[in-house]
Design an enzyme around this catalytic site. Sequence first.
Site, PDB file in Angstrom:
ATOM      1  N   GLU A   1      79.654  23.013 -66.721  1.00 30.75           N
ATOM      2  CA  GLU A   1      80.430  24.245 -66.586  1.00 30.75           C
ATOM      3  C   GLU A   1      80.912  24.706 -67.952  1.00 30.75           C
ATOM      4  OE1 GLU A   1      83.541  23.595 -63.732  1.00 30.75           O
ATOM      5  OE2 GLU A   1      82.143  23.137 -62.113  1.00 30.75           O
TER       6      GLU A   1
ATOM      7  N   ARG B   1      83.441  18.801 -56.701  1.00 29.36           N
ATOM      8  CA  ARG B   1      83.100  18.674 -58.110  1.00 29.36           C
ATOM      9  C   ARG B   1      81.580  18.646 -58.227  1.00 29.36           C
ATOM     10  NH1 ARG B   1      87.536  20.023 -59.151  1.00 29.36           N
ATOM     11  NH2 ARG B   1      89.056  19.067 -60.553  1.00 29.36           N
TER      12      ARG B   1
ATOM     13  N   HIS C   1      83.811  28.363 -60.662  1.00 30.15           N
ATOM     14  CA  HIS C   1      84.890  27.397 -60.432  1.00 30.15           C
ATOM     15  C   HIS C   1      86.206  28.145 -60.235  1.00 30.15           C
ATOM     16  CE1 HIS C   1      86.115  22.963 -61.235  1.00 30.15           C
ATOM     17  NE2 HIS C   1      86.907  23.516 -60.337  1.00 30.15           N
TER      18      HIS C   1
END
Length: 327
Positions: A267, A238, A286
């Site tokens: 993000e 993360r 991601h």
Amino acid sequence: MKKHVVLYKTLSAPLMARLEAVAQVTVVENPKSQDGLAHLRDALPEAEGLLGASLTLDADLLSLAPRLQVVSSVSVGVDNYPIDELTRRGILLTNTPDVLTETTADTGFALIMATARRVVELADWVRDGQWKQNIGPAHFGTDVHGKTLGIIGMGRIGEALAQRGHFGFGMRVIYHSHSQKPAVDARFGAEYRNLDALLQEADFVCLTLPLTAQTQGLIGAEQFARMRPETIFINIARGKVVDEQAMIEALRSGQIRAAGLDVFTQEPLPADSPLLTFDNVVATPHMGSATHETREAMAACAVDNLISALNGQRPKDLVNPETWPRG
């Protein structure tokens, strides 16, 4: 009477049919938009189950759902959810921890290879018409085989990454986790290290641990200073596990060789992020579990978990077991 489920994730036709066979389903599209959020808020008072991903379920939203029994997340990470509050209210939280392990480890090793061999940088260089003669040292990368792979967080994904490195590339595996794992040591010839020792020793430092109060900001300026100029840093965990500004400074100063990043503090990554100015950074959106096969398997797992919970059965992937058995 069918129970009411609020769905804020697109499902394939077979999974949608399966869910609708056992529940009354309200579909909320794009819950992060203004209209989508308003629709979600309107639907929450009747919701007995929620199914979706990538939405922060904060206290405000949770307060609108007095009938809620289960939240089924299409993810392995659960940092978007107030677990203590869900548990206090007896609301089950489930995730999808097993089905994305191998695919996410593939992504991690893809980042190792891409950064070490400068794949993206040199592919762009060729595309731009810069390849005029045989390349020389200025464009050389570094070997992966035989190097030391340092894994921070030896869970399912960490083990899958270790397998690829040890058996596929003859890498020496060292790791840091909340405890030593004799089975991992035996299978991969792995060696446990404290965090400082791992940072100093590893050629590749790879993060595969969850985001918690204890791991947030775990890798900062002090930790980057312990790495060597040859170190390549990989994050498939993360973004908030890392102090992003400290990482930028480590790249800018040459404290580390390169970084392969699938996760970020914000993000989507802003277009003006300094990370996008470095040729030695491979940044991906991601995408750790982003294959057709794995995303369908994750959604199927989430549907299974939700249906089990609504039927009064313990779901397979229960995050907060304190809620079971139900009172």
